[in-house]
Each structure stands twice: as structure tokens, then as C-alpha cells.
Write a protein that holds these residues in place. Structure first.
Motif, PDB file in Angstrom:
ATOM      1  N   ASP A   1     -15.458  -6.591   7.772  1.00 54.29           N
ATOM      2  CA  ASP A   1     -14.177  -6.149   7.224  1.00 54.29           C
ATOM      3  C   ASP A   1     -14.256  -4.677   6.813  1.00 54.29           C
ATOM      4  O   ASP A   1     -13.334  -3.891   7.090  1.00 54.29           O
ATOM      5  CB  ASP A   1     -13.804  -7.010   6.029  1.00 54.29           C
TER       6      ASP A   1
ATOM      7  N   GLU B   1      -2.175  -6.950   6.890  1.00 51.46           N
ATOM      8  CA  GLU B   1      -2.369  -6.994   5.430  1.00 51.46           C
ATOM      9  C   GLU B   1      -2.367  -5.590   4.848  1.00 51.46           C
ATOM     10  O   GLU B   1      -3.038  -4.691   5.355  1.00 51.46           O
ATOM     11  CB  GLU B   1      -3.693  -7.679   5.108  1.00 51.46           C
ATOM     12  N   ASP B   2      -1.594  -5.403   3.776  1.00 54.42           N
ATOM     13  CA  ASP B   2      -1.608  -4.114   3.083  1.00 54.42           C
ATOM     14  C   ASP B   2      -2.956  -3.900   2.422  1.00 54.42           C
ATOM     15  O   ASP B   2      -3.475  -4.793   1.745  1.00 54.42           O
ATOM     16  CB  ASP B   2      -0.501  -4.067   2.029  1.00 54.42           C
ATOM     17  N   ARG B   3      -3.503  -2.700   2.611  1.00 56.31           N
ATOM     18  CA  ARG B   3      -4.815  -2.371   2.037  1.00 56.31           C
ATOM     19  C   ARG B   3      -4.773  -0.979   1.424  1.00 56.31           C
ATOM     20  O   ARG B   3      -4.124  -0.064   1.956  1.00 56.31           O
ATOM     21  CB  ARG B   3      -5.908  -2.397   3.112  1.00 56.31           C
TER      22      ARG B   3
ATOM     23  N   ALA C   1     -10.745  -2.168  -2.572  1.00 58.92           N
ATOM     24  CA  ALA C   1     -10.339  -2.298  -1.175  1.00 58.92           C
ATOM     25  C   ALA C   1     -10.194  -3.753  -0.747  1.00 58.92           C
ATOM     26  O   ALA C   1      -9.705  -4.016   0.361  1.00 58.92           O
ATOM     27  CB  ALA C   1     -11.353  -1.596  -0.275  1.00 58.92           C
TER      28      ALA C   1
ATOM     29  N   LEU D   1     -12.053  -1.418   8.201  1.00 60.30           N
ATOM     30  CA  LEU D   1     -11.294  -0.539   7.308  1.00 60.30           C
ATOM     31  C   LEU D   1     -11.686   0.919   7.540  1.00 60.30           C
ATOM     32  O   LEU D   1     -10.828   1.813   7.603  1.00 60.30           O
ATOM     33  CB  LEU D   1     -11.559  -0.939   5.858  1.00 60.30           C
TER      34      LEU D   1
ATOM     35  N   TRP E   1      -3.448  -3.861  -7.874  1.00 62.13           N
ATOM     36  CA  TRP E   1      -4.598  -3.458  -7.063  1.00 62.13           C
ATOM     37  C   TRP E   1      -5.853  -3.381  -7.916  1.00 62.13           C
ATOM     38  O   TRP E   1      -6.966  -3.555  -7.412  1.00 62.13           O
ATOM     39  CB  TRP E   1      -4.343  -2.100  -6.407  1.00 62.13           C
TER      40      TRP E   1
ATOM     41  N   SER F   1       0.825  -1.210   0.000  1.00 60.10           N
ATOM     42  CA  SER F   1       0.000   0.000   0.000  1.00 60.10           C
ATOM     43  C   SER F   1       0.857   1.258   0.000  1.00 60.10           C
ATOM     44  O   SER F   1       0.333   2.369   0.038  1.00 60.10           O
ATOM     45  CB  SER F   1      -0.927   0.006   1.221  1.00 60.10           C
TER      46      SER F   1
END
Length: 441
Positions: free
Chosen positions: A359, A83-85, A352, A363, A37, A15
Motif C-alpha cells: 500500500d 479511496e481519498d488519501r 496516510a 501511495l 484524518w 482529501s
């Protein structure tokens, strides 16, 4: 599975996209495709309102006369539960996306955001008036709770088949002749407003009969305190230092003083919490959720002890780090409503990597803690206006007629002069255009 697919699954997406803000929208979309992504077709769809036209809008709300857009952006640097978001945000206010991205980078130095969320419980209320004997009514309703829950579940076989359903019946006394019955329902990935409203209306006659009173209002509550999200983050004090403020420990202490201000003063607490909701709401709007319901519930939760207080807590950790936590009720949905009809919402959820309502709530909460941290750090150091006005200058430059690279040139000059009037922007733009026509650069 072929080798290409195996390789793509093993790629860890980051990210952290350095220099992203300096690039054009076209180049940003290309980078999201390159870093996997976005699929190419989704990137292409992001160029406009692909799929969202008047016919789509006309089935969403009444009296449609056209379309009205907001910028869709992504906040970077988020690491949520390891986790990269990327975090989609739809918002009109300058600096919110930049603030969230900056604070997320600080938090990533301490491992990112840790999110814990309650099950997706939505609560229906049935008001019972003119109850002749509160004691008898409460006893009867509580004794009949198992059969009432069974009746409720019989009314929603589809939800029960998906793993949801009525979980608990609660009875509360309001005054000498009024009760309220709460029906707590697991609504899975739906917010569940229509479902629980229907349940309340269908069960109201039976509840009135058992209580000996009469049914009043039958509707959900937006104080979703059975559906809370808690997010935590830590920032090493060294990460808080900057060229102007080299002592990260001093910056941490200044942030803690700002937190204390919000704890002591309701006027400050309201603005403090507005900074939280800057991040939360932007995510919810991008993802087609009822941000008004979440706002109402969040502010009610902030006042649950009788005094309006900040939704976040910040404190000094055992190693001198800055630690923070945000807790708030956050009812979200990834099915039905706009998620079913609005193609832009569907793309935002996909971007996303949202796996469900819980979830998405996590976020959004992470974004809220990030924007709160960014605001506190700015207020405690340079002041909130420095970053905000530099971004505002770009808007003023565009309003004056600048485009392309001229936006940045005029914005930089406005910021240098600390003058943000449209007429000054037009003067600077005219001078720059004339200079370029004269052939000297």
C-alpha cells in the motif's frame, strides 16, 4: 459498538481541503482533526519532534551529535483506488507538495489514481566464481531448487509464519566461469534487506559446493524488478484549461510533446525522472524508508533496455483525455527500521492510513506520477519557474527576518518585482516595518 463509533466509521473523509495552504500550521492541524484524518493527540505530537530525541537518534545511526529536521507536509486531493488519501511528504524543496496536490486534483477529475502492485519480493544474490562447468552447475542448481528453497525457509521460520518465505531460485550466467544465483523472497511488510543478506550468506557455501566454484559477494539487489508498482491516471482535457490557457486540448498536446522530448533525449529523460522521484522520495523520507535504494533501482529500471528512458508514459485517450502511467520497482517497508524506532515515521504512516508495504509503495508511486504531471504541465505552459519562484520568495522573505503575515507580504512584492535577492527582501521588510511603526497601514 456504540452509536458514535458507528457514525465515525460511516464518515467519508475527503482529501480535498480547500484553502489549506493559506492557513497556519496550527489551523491545518486543527482541520485534520476536524475532518478525522488525525486524532487530537497525534495533532499535538506533530507540533515538534515529539518522542524523537537524541537517545532515539543515537540507536538509529552512529556518531550522533544532535537532531536535524525536515518539514513534514501533506499533499491533498489524492484518490487512490477509489479511496481519498492524504499523502505525507518530508522534503526541503519548495513547490513539490503544492505540485503533487495540484496534479492530484486534476487526476481526481478522471477518477484518481489506479494502482496495481506486485507481491513484496526482495532478491538476494550469490556470486559464484571459477565454476568449472557452467552447464553442469546450472543443471545441478536448478534440479536442487526445491530443496534449496526449503533450506532457505527453514532459516526464517518467523517470516514463513507471517505468510512470506522463499518463492523461487533463479540461475543466471554472467561470463565463461561466473554464475549468479537469485533467491526471490516474499518479505511481507518488510523491505527485507537484512533477512535476505543473511540468507545469501548462509546458503552461499551450499551453492558453491553444488556449482563446483567458490562464493563471491552475497547481498541483495536494489533492482527490485520483482516488486514493481504500476499507477495510472486520466485527466479530462477540459480540466487542463486555465485562465491563461483556455484550450485544454492544446495543453494536453503540449504535455505529450514534452513526454516525447524525454523519450528522444537522455538529457531530458534524467530531469523528467527526477520530477517523478520528487514525489516518490518525499513520501519515502516521511515514512522512514530507504529512498536511496529506490532511487538506484528506479534509474536502473529506466535503463533496462540499454537506453535511459522516462519512467512515465503519457498519451491521448479515446475521448481526448490525457492518460498517464508510471511503472517502477519500489521496495518499501512498514515494519522494522525507522518505522519501529522513529515516532514521526509512525505518525506519518498512521496519517496516510497505510495498511502495509504494498500500500505504501502504491501511495508513493501515485505521488511520483502526480509530481511528473505537474512538472510537465508547468513546463508546457507558464514555465517551471513561475510557481517555483513564488514559493521560493516565501523562503527568501523568511531568511530576511520576516515572520507571520509579513512573510506573505514581502514574498508577494518580491514576486511582483521578480527579484529574489535577500538584500532586496531586507529592504522591503525594513520599509514595511517602518511604515507600520509610523501608524499608517
Amino acid at each position: 459498538m456504540n452509536d458514535d463509533k458507528v457514525k465515525s466509521l460511516k464518515v467519508r473523509r475527503s482529501s480535498r481541503l480547500t484553502g489549506f495552504y493559506q492557513e497556519s500550521p496550527d489551523r491545518r492541524r486543527a482541520r485534520l482533526v476536524e475532518s478525522r484524518w488525525l486524532a487530537p493527540e497525534d495533532a499535538k505530537a506533530c507540533e515538534g519532534l515529539a518522542g524523537f530525541d537524541e537517545s532515539c537518534a543515537d540507536v538509529m545511526v552512529e556518531n550522533v551529535i544532535g537532531l536535524h529536521g525536515l518539514p513534514l507536509a501533506v499533499a491533498l486531493n489524492f484518490v487512490v483506488n477509489g479511496e481519498d488519501r492524504l499523502v505525507p511528504m518530508a522534503v526541503e524543496e519548495p513547490s513539490i507538495v503544492a505540485a503533487a496536490s495540484y496534479a492530484a486534483r486534476l487526476c481526481s477529475e478522471g477518477g484518481g489514481f489506479t494502482v496495481v502492485a506486485d507481491p513484496p519480493i526482495t532478491t538476494a544474490q550469490v556470486q559464484l566464481l571459477d565454476v568449472p562447468s557452467l552447464t553442469t552447475a546450472v543443471r545441478e542448481l536448478r534440479a536442487r531448487a526445491p530443496e534449496l528453497l526449503a533450506e532457505a525457509n527453514a532459516l526464517m521460520p518467523g517470516m514463513c509464519a507471517r505468510g512470506g518465505g522463499a518463492r523461487e531460485l533463479e540461475v543466471r550466467l554472467l561470463d565463461s566461469s561466473t554464475l549468479v544465483v537469485h533467491l526471490h523472497v516474499d518479505t511481507c511488510d518488510a523491505m527485507g534487506a537484512n533477512l535476505v543478506n543473511s540468507l545469501a550468506e548462509d546458503l552461499a557455501p551450499r551453492l558453491a559446493e553444488l556449482s563446483g566454484g567458490r562464493a563471491g559477494l552475497r547481498i541483495l539487489t536494489n533492482l527490485a524488478d520483482r516488486r514493481k508498482v504500476k499507477v495510472r491516471a486520466r485527466v479530462p482535457s477540459g480540466a487542463l484549461s486555465s485562465e491563461r490557457f483556455r484550450d485544454g486540448g492544446a495543453v494536453r498536446d503540449a504535455i505529450l510533446e514534452a513526454q516525447r522530448f524525454a523519450e528522444l533525449d537522455v538529457y531530458r529523460a534524467v530531469t523528467h525522472n527526477k520530477g517523478v522521484m520528487n514525489g516518490v522520495d518525499a513520501v519515502l523520507v516521511a515514512c522512514g524508508n530507504d529512498w536511496r535504494a529506490v532511487e538506484a533501482g528506479a534509474h536502473a529500471y529506466a535503463a533496462r533496455e540499454g537506453t535511459y528512458r522516462p519512467l512515465t508514459s503519457w498519451w491521448k485517450g479515446p475521448e481526448g483525455e490525457l492518460c498517464g502511467e508510471l511503472e517502477l520497482p519500489l521496495a518499501t517497508s512498514t515494519v522494522g527500521g525507522a518505522a519501529r524506532t522513529h515516532p514521526g515515521v509512525q505518525r506519518a504512516l498512521k496519517l496516510a492510513g497505510v495498511t502495509g508495504a504494498v500500500d505504501l509503495a502504491g501511495l508513493a508511486a501515485a505521488a511520483g506520477l502526480a509530481t511528473n504531471l505537474s512538472a510537465l504541465k508547468a513546463l508546457s505552459t507558464d514555465g517551471i519557474q513561475k510557481g517555483h519562484m513564488s514559493l521560493h520568495a516565501r523562503r527568501v522573505a523568511a531568511e530576511a527576518g520576516a515572520s507571520g503575515e509579513l512573510v506573505e507580504i514581502i514574498a508577494e512584492r518580491l514576486s511582483r518585482e521578480r527579484v529574489y535577492r535577500p538584500e532586496r527582501a531586507r529592504e522591503l521588510l525594513a520599509a514595511e516595518v517602518a511604515r507600520r511603526k509610523g501608524g499608517w497601514r
